[in-house]
Design a protein around this motif. Structure first.
Motif, PDB file in Angstrom:
ATOM      1  N   UNK A  10     -82.122  75.197 -26.791  1.00  9.72           N
ATOM      2  CA  UNK A  10     -83.075  74.973 -27.887  1.00  9.72           C
ATOM      3  C   UNK A  10     -82.868  73.636 -28.590  1.00  9.72           C
ATOM      4  N   UNK A  11     -81.724  72.979 -28.360  1.00 10.49           N
ATOM      5  CA  UNK A  11     -81.414  71.766 -29.099  1.00 10.49           C
ATOM      6  C   UNK A  11     -82.343  70.632 -28.673  1.00 10.49           C
ATOM      7  N   UNK A  12     -83.150  70.179 -29.598  1.00  6.03           N
ATOM      8  CA  UNK A  12     -84.096  69.111 -29.310  1.00  6.03           C
ATOM      9  C   UNK A  12     -85.519  69.586 -29.394  1.00  6.03           C
ATOM     10  N   UNK A  13     -85.979  70.357 -28.410  1.00  5.16           N
ATOM     11  CA  UNK A  13     -87.383  70.776 -28.449  1.00  5.16           C
ATOM     12  C   UNK A  13     -87.688  71.849 -29.482  1.00  5.16           C
ATOM     13  N   UNK A  14     -86.735  72.754 -29.761  1.00  2.00           N
ATOM     14  CA  UNK A  14     -86.983  73.850 -30.699  1.00  2.00           C
ATOM     15  C   UNK A  14     -86.156  73.743 -31.975  1.00  2.00           C
ATOM     16  N   UNK A  15     -85.014  73.074 -31.906  1.00  2.00           N
ATOM     17  CA  UNK A  15     -84.126  72.915 -33.053  1.00  2.00           C
ATOM     18  C   UNK A  15     -83.865  71.432 -33.257  1.00  2.00           C
ATOM     19  N   UNK A  16     -84.031  70.946 -34.481  1.00  2.00           N
ATOM     20  CA  UNK A  16     -83.870  69.523 -34.762  1.00  2.00           C
ATOM     21  C   UNK A  16     -82.438  69.078 -34.505  1.00  2.00           C
ATOM     22  N   UNK A  17     -82.256  67.773 -34.347  1.00  2.00           N
ATOM     23  CA  UNK A  17     -80.910  67.265 -34.096  1.00  2.00           C
ATOM     24  C   UNK A  17     -79.957  67.570 -35.243  1.00  2.00           C
ATOM     25  N   UNK A  18     -80.321  67.354 -36.517  1.00  2.00           N
ATOM     26  CA  UNK A  18     -79.392  67.710 -37.603  1.00  2.00           C
ATOM     27  C   UNK A  18     -79.034  69.199 -37.590  1.00  2.00           C
ATOM     28  N   UNK A  19     -80.028  70.056 -37.344  1.00  2.00           N
ATOM     29  CA  UNK A  19     -79.735  71.493 -37.302  1.00  2.00           C
ATOM     30  C   UNK A  19     -78.871  71.841 -36.088  1.00  2.00           C
ATOM     31  N   UNK A  20     -79.098  71.156 -34.963  1.00  2.00           N
ATOM     32  CA  UNK A  20     -78.271  71.377 -33.773  1.00  2.00           C
ATOM     33  C   UNK A  20     -76.822  71.005 -34.062  1.00  2.00           C
ATOM     34  N   UNK A  21     -76.615  69.878 -34.726  1.00  2.00           N
ATOM     35  CA  UNK A  21     -75.253  69.469 -35.094  1.00  2.00           C
ATOM     36  C   UNK A  21     -74.611  70.497 -36.010  1.00  2.00           C
ATOM     37  N   UNK A  22     -75.384  71.017 -36.967  1.00  2.00           N
ATOM     38  CA  UNK A  22     -74.841  72.012 -37.889  1.00  2.00           C
ATOM     39  C   UNK A  22     -74.470  73.299 -37.157  1.00  2.00           C
ATOM     40  N   UNK A  23     -75.275  73.700 -36.173  1.00  2.00           N
ATOM     41  CA  UNK A  23     -74.975  74.902 -35.391  1.00  2.00           C
ATOM     42  C   UNK A  23     -73.688  74.711 -34.603  1.00  2.00           C
ATOM     43  N   UNK A  24     -73.510  73.535 -33.995  1.00  2.00           N
ATOM     44  CA  UNK A  24     -72.286  73.293 -33.228  1.00  2.00           C
ATOM     45  C   UNK A  24     -71.062  73.273 -34.133  1.00  2.00           C
ATOM     46  N   UNK A  25     -71.196  72.693 -35.316  1.00  4.19           N
ATOM     47  CA  UNK A  25     -70.082  72.725 -36.266  1.00  4.19           C
ATOM     48  C   UNK A  25     -69.740  74.160 -36.650  1.00  4.19           C
ATOM     49  N   UNK A  26     -70.778  74.965 -36.937  1.00  2.31           N
ATOM     50  CA  UNK A  26     -70.529  76.360 -37.313  1.00  2.31           C
ATOM     51  C   UNK A  26     -69.928  77.136 -36.139  1.00  2.31           C
ATOM     52  N   UNK A  27     -70.346  76.818 -34.913  1.00  6.38           N
ATOM     53  CA  UNK A  27     -69.756  77.485 -33.753  1.00  6.38           C
ATOM     54  C   UNK A  27     -68.255  77.262 -33.715  1.00  6.38           C
ATOM     55  N   UNK A  28     -67.814  76.035 -33.944  1.00  2.00           N
ATOM     56  CA  UNK A  28     -66.380  75.760 -33.988  1.00  2.00           C
ATOM     57  C   UNK A  28     -65.703  76.528 -35.118  1.00  2.00           C
ATOM     58  N   UNK A  29     -66.372  76.646 -36.250  1.00  3.50           N
ATOM     59  CA  UNK A  29     -65.806  77.419 -37.361  1.00  3.50           C
ATOM     60  C   UNK A  29     -65.597  78.874 -36.963  1.00  3.50           C
ATOM     61  N   UNK A  30     -66.493  79.402 -36.134  1.00  3.82           N
ATOM     62  CA  UNK A  30     -66.374  80.782 -35.651  1.00  3.82           C
ATOM     63  C   UNK A  30     -65.375  80.905 -34.504  1.00  3.82           C
ATOM     64  N   UNK A  31     -64.838  79.793 -34.027  1.00  4.82           N
ATOM     65  CA  UNK A  31     -63.919  79.839 -32.893  1.00  4.82           C
ATOM     66  C   UNK A  31     -64.611  79.789 -31.552  1.00  4.82           C
ATOM     67  N   UNK A  55     -82.518  65.194 -23.303  1.00  9.98           N
ATOM     68  CA  UNK A  55     -82.394  65.093 -24.757  1.00  9.98           C
ATOM     69  C   UNK A  55     -81.262  65.959 -25.294  1.00  9.98           C
ATOM     70  N   UNK A  56     -81.110  67.164 -24.767  1.00 14.08           N
ATOM     71  CA  UNK A  56     -80.071  68.061 -25.280  1.00 14.08           C
ATOM     72  C   UNK A  56     -78.684  67.469 -25.075  1.00 14.08           C
ATOM     73  N   UNK A  57     -78.424  66.921 -23.890  1.00 14.22           N
ATOM     74  CA  UNK A  57     -77.123  66.271 -23.666  1.00 14.22           C
ATOM     75  C   UNK A  57     -76.932  65.098 -24.629  1.00 14.22           C
ATOM     76  N   UNK A  58     -77.989  64.352 -24.906  1.00  9.88           N
ATOM     77  CA  UNK A  58     -77.870  63.228 -25.837  1.00  9.88           C
ATOM     78  C   UNK A  58     -77.495  63.719 -27.235  1.00  9.88           C
ATOM     79  N   UNK A  59     -78.091  64.821 -27.664  1.00  9.08           N
ATOM     80  CA  UNK A  59     -77.787  65.378 -28.984  1.00  9.08           C
ATOM     81  C   UNK A  59     -76.329  65.817 -29.054  1.00  9.08           C
ATOM     82  N   UNK A  60     -75.859  66.461 -27.995  1.00  6.54           N
ATOM     83  CA  UNK A  60     -74.451  66.873 -27.958  1.00  6.54           C
ATOM     84  C   UNK A  60     -73.541  65.646 -27.964  1.00  6.54           C
TER      85      UNK A  60
END
Length: 324
Positions: A10-31, A55-60
């Motif tokens: 979903x990162x890129x086409x369905x979820x914005x880049x800032x929101x994608x970054x926030x999701x990945x940060x929260x994923x790390x917080x969850x372990x 695009x998704x790889x670029x966002x990551x």
């Protein structure tokens, strides 16, 4: 690795880049340290199309570049096979495409190595000798640590592993396959093959495009978030009675259907971890509940009654289902 896998489609086409970054940060917080992507992710079939291939790889990659040892903390999986262009050797598993696709993924991801490089699909034209030679070179160069498959049949896994064995190469370490309560076909051959060869299994579409996520309840209370495609609508009509029973069972347990569906997968022998594809942080946070649910034998039996395992020879489990 974490029991839940963060899917990034979903990162890129369905979820914005800032929101994608926030999701990945929260994923790390969850372990959650296991992230799954693909070189072809980044477009959404719309009119006009949204996003672009890669695009998704670029966002990551831009998220890794923000520092904080984000790359070092992440087990990164991506894929090769889907066409990235219209010219020959811009798709499938020729040696040239494998080489070029890997280098392009590394560039987009901003990293010098991929933890798990997966074949997005079986290539029925490229010989295994060519595929494994190309992959061996990537490993020798330090660009890839491990290799996996996706959407393989059981006999494809056997083919791949025996070809790798003949070259004294490790071969596959994982298979990524569709697997959920409604789609259990991999129990016939893929799961037994994976267990035999010691492969981890990474289920995708664990909620069958939302059908196992409480879709009937959401329709009743008006909280359905996504538009329903014709394919999903047809499946909903086909399985409505079963899904009504499933959602009642979940309500009796006091649990969300999405969490029960994930918990069931986590309880299956040989499953490494299902891929969750959150569009929002709330969806990511909610999925953590599945890790806390233990389904007792009575509940597992009730789920098997609602969603029978495929068994061509009565009720015997695979692979014995094919014989006596």
């Amino acid at each position: 690795m974490s029991r839940l896998v963060l899917g990034t489609m979903n990162f890129g086409p369905a979820t914005s880049e800032p929101d994608s970054h926030a999701i990945m940060d929260r994923a790390h917080e969850h372990g959650i340290n296991f992230f799954d992507t693909a070189n072809a992710y980044g477009t959404l079939m719309a009119d006009p199309p949204t996003g672009h291939l890669g695009l998704t790889e670029e966002i990551i990659g831009r998220w890794f570049a923000t520092g904080g040892r984000r790359r070092e903390k992440t087990v990164l999986a991506t894929k090769v096979y889907i066409p990235m262009g219209k010219w020959p050797n811009e798709s499938h598993l020729s040696a040239l495409n494998i080489r070029r696709a890997c280098d392009e993924s590394l560039r987009r991801l901003g990293t010098d190595y991929i933890d798990l490089y997966q074949m997005h699909h079986i290539d029925r034209k490229s010989p295994w000798e060519e595929i494994w030679e190309a992959f061996e070179l990537l490993r020798q160069q330090g660009k890839v640590l491990y290799f996996g498959s996706s959407n393989f049949a059981g006999w494809h896994i056997a083919q791949a592993q025996e070809a790798a064995r003949s070259r004294h190469f490790l071969g596959l370490v994982s298979e990524q396959s569709i697997y959920n309560l409604l789609t259990r076909w991999i129990e016939l051959e893929v799961l037994p093959a994976a267990r035999h060869y010691g492969l981890g299994v990474i289920p995708w579409s664990p909620l069958q495009s939302g059908l196992l996520g409480g879709v009937l309840r959401k329709q009743r209370d008006g909280t359905a978030a996504r538009s329903t495609s014709k394919r999903v609508s047809a499946a909903l009509d086909l399985h409505r009675e079963t899904l009504e029973g499933y959602e009642k069972l979940c309500a009796d347990l006091g649990e969300d259907p999405a969490h029960v569906g994930l918990a069931w997968l986590l309880a299956q022998d040989g499953v490494t971890g299902p891929i969750i594809g959150p569009r929002t942080i709330d969806q990511l946070d909610g999925a953590q509940r599945a890790l806390e649910i233990t389904l007792d034998d009575d509940t597992l039996t009730a789920l098997d009654r609602l969603f029978p395992a495929p068994a061509p020879n009565g009720s015997k489990p695979a692979p014995e289902a094919y014989a006596w």
